[in-house]
Design a protein around this motif. Structure first.
Motif, short mmCIF file in Angstrom:
data_model
loop_
_atom_site.label_atom_id
_atom_site.label_comp_id
_atom_site.label_asym_id
_atom_site.label_seq_id
_atom_site.Cartn_x
_atom_site.Cartn_y
_atom_site.Cartn_z
N ARG A 1 -7.69 -7.41 8.44
CA ARG A 1 -6.43 -6.97 8.09
C ARG A 1 -6.07 -5.84 8.95
O ARG A 1 -4.91 -5.66 8.94
CB ARG A 1 -6.37 -6.79 6.59
N ASP B 1 -11.40 -1.59 0.49
CA ASP B 1 -11.56 -3.14 0.85
C ASP B 1 -10.24 -3.79 1.25
O ASP B 1 -10.38 -4.94 2.07
CB ASP B 1 -11.70 -3.82 -0.69
N ARG B 2 -9.09 -3.42 1.15
CA ARG B 2 -7.99 -3.58 1.55
C ARG B 2 -7.66 -3.26 3.09
O ARG B 2 -6.84 -3.79 3.79
CB ARG B 2 -6.68 -3.16 0.94
N LEU B 3 -8.76 -2.52 3.96
CA LEU B 3 -8.62 -2.14 5.28
C LEU B 3 -9.66 -2.87 5.91
O LEU B 3 -10.46 -2.08 6.85
CB LEU B 3 -8.36 -0.66 5.44
N ASN B 4 -9.99 -4.04 5.90
CA ASN B 4 -11.02 -4.90 6.29
C ASN B 4 -10.75 -4.95 7.85
O ASN B 4 -9.57 -5.07 7.99
CB ASN B 4 -11.68 -6.14 5.64
N ASP C 1 0.76 -1.33 0.01
CA ASP C 1 0.05 -0.11 -0.04
C ASP C 1 0.80 1.21 -0.03
O ASP C 1 2.14 1.24 0.18
CB ASP C 1 -0.96 0.02 1.18
N PHE D 1 -1.79 0.31 -5.81
CA PHE D 1 -3.03 0.89 -5.91
C PHE D 1 -3.20 2.17 -6.22
O PHE D 1 -2.71 2.98 -5.42
CB PHE D 1 -4.08 0.26 -4.91
N THR E 1 -5.11 3.51 1.21
CA THR E 1 -5.30 2.42 0.44
C THR E 1 -6.67 2.45 0.03
O THR E 1 -7.46 3.27 0.47
CB THR E 1 -5.00 1.15 0.94
#
Length: 282
Positions: free
Chosen positions: A234, A228-231, A103, A125, A225
């Motif tokens: 994670r 969706d990548r910081l759910n 990220d 990204f 980021t």
């Protein structure tokens, strides 16, 4: 007649004034305040200040007449410590985090009532951020990195920033004083800023403060980021990596680094070769 004091007799007084100046707000302090702080008469304090001004170690604002330590003083002190500066010190951490997380990483520092992006390492990204590229700035309290710095300021400084910035953060539509104070308390309890405000559609971020050896938030490490990548699954891993790097950096930061006082000036300086490339994919 009084006996003249030895030539070295004024040295402790000079250092008393310097120490007092190190504790004043960034805009400086008046002679009367400094005199009370060091226990000297106003005339003596003024004489010592003028001597320090003549040597370039102290500066006086022409309009407000407030005194503060000069950039030359901080530059001189920095030569005795980390000569690479804050950017060079933090650059390896940004690259490690960028490689580990995949990220974009940001290094933010405080500049008055704002946070300035001092460095950035690009992830794969495409993202949008409040500060944008290196040199961008945002009001303290807006965005995760700026909020992490604000939350850990000493209470009196934090209150001053809130009063000044409240009208600025309201421009984003979802902020009011209650919300801002609630978020600040939440960050202080958790140790990081990581709530998705929805202000940047599809984007999310998380940031931790970088605390100096004295416990002051001198910077923030921030991840930007896609949401969706910081759910929730994670997020703890990302926070742990950020906090580990911040904990290693904090005690190594030179408190006299001029970047901490005038971050925008450092952006115009040549990038030190020892710090490696500017971007992760360079």
């Amino acid at each position: 007649m009084s006996t003249p004091e030895p030539a070295s007799g004024g040295v402790p007084r000079v250092f008393a004034v310097i120490r007092a100046l190190s504790r004043v707000p960034p805009e400086g302090a008046r002679v009367t305040h400094l005199a009370q702080s060091v226990g000297l008469t106003q005339a003596t304090t003024h004489r010592l200040l003028q001597a320090l001004v003549a040597e370039g170690m102290v500066e006086q604002d022409e309009r407000s007449k407030l005194y503060r330590l000069s950039v030359d003083f901080f530059a001189l002190a920095a030569q005795a410590g980390n000569t690479g500066g804050l950017r060079a010190l933090c650059r390896p951490a940004l690259l490690r985090l960028c490689a580990s997380l995949g990220d974009t990483l940001f290094l933010l520092v405080r500049s008055g009532f704002d946070a300035v992006c001092l460095d950035r390492a690009e992830g794969p990204f495409p993202i949008r951020s409040f500060t944008g590229d290196i040199g961008g700035r945002v009001a303290l309290g807006v965005g995760q990195g700026a909020l992490a710095i604000l939350a850990f300021l000493p209470e009196d400084e934090r209150e001053e920033v809130i009063r000044f910035n409240l009208s600025r953060v309201r421009e984003f539509g979802v902020y009011d004083e209650v919300y801002l104070r609630t978020e600040i308390e939440r960050v202080r309890q958790l140790g990081y800023a990581g709530r998705n405000t929805g202000l940047l559609d599809g984007m999310a971020g998380v940031a931790v403060p970088v605390l100096s050896a004295e416990g002051r938030p001198v910077a923030a490490l921030s991840v930007g980021t896609i949401a969706d990548r910081l759910n929730p699954e994670r997020l703890p891993t990302v926070v742990a990596l950020l906090q580990r790097e911040a904990a290693q950096l904090g005690p190594r930061i030179n408190p006299f680094d001029p970047v901490l006082r005038r971050p925008s000036q450092s952006l115009a300086e040549p990038w030190p070769e020892s710090a490696g490339p500017r971007s992760a994919d360079a």
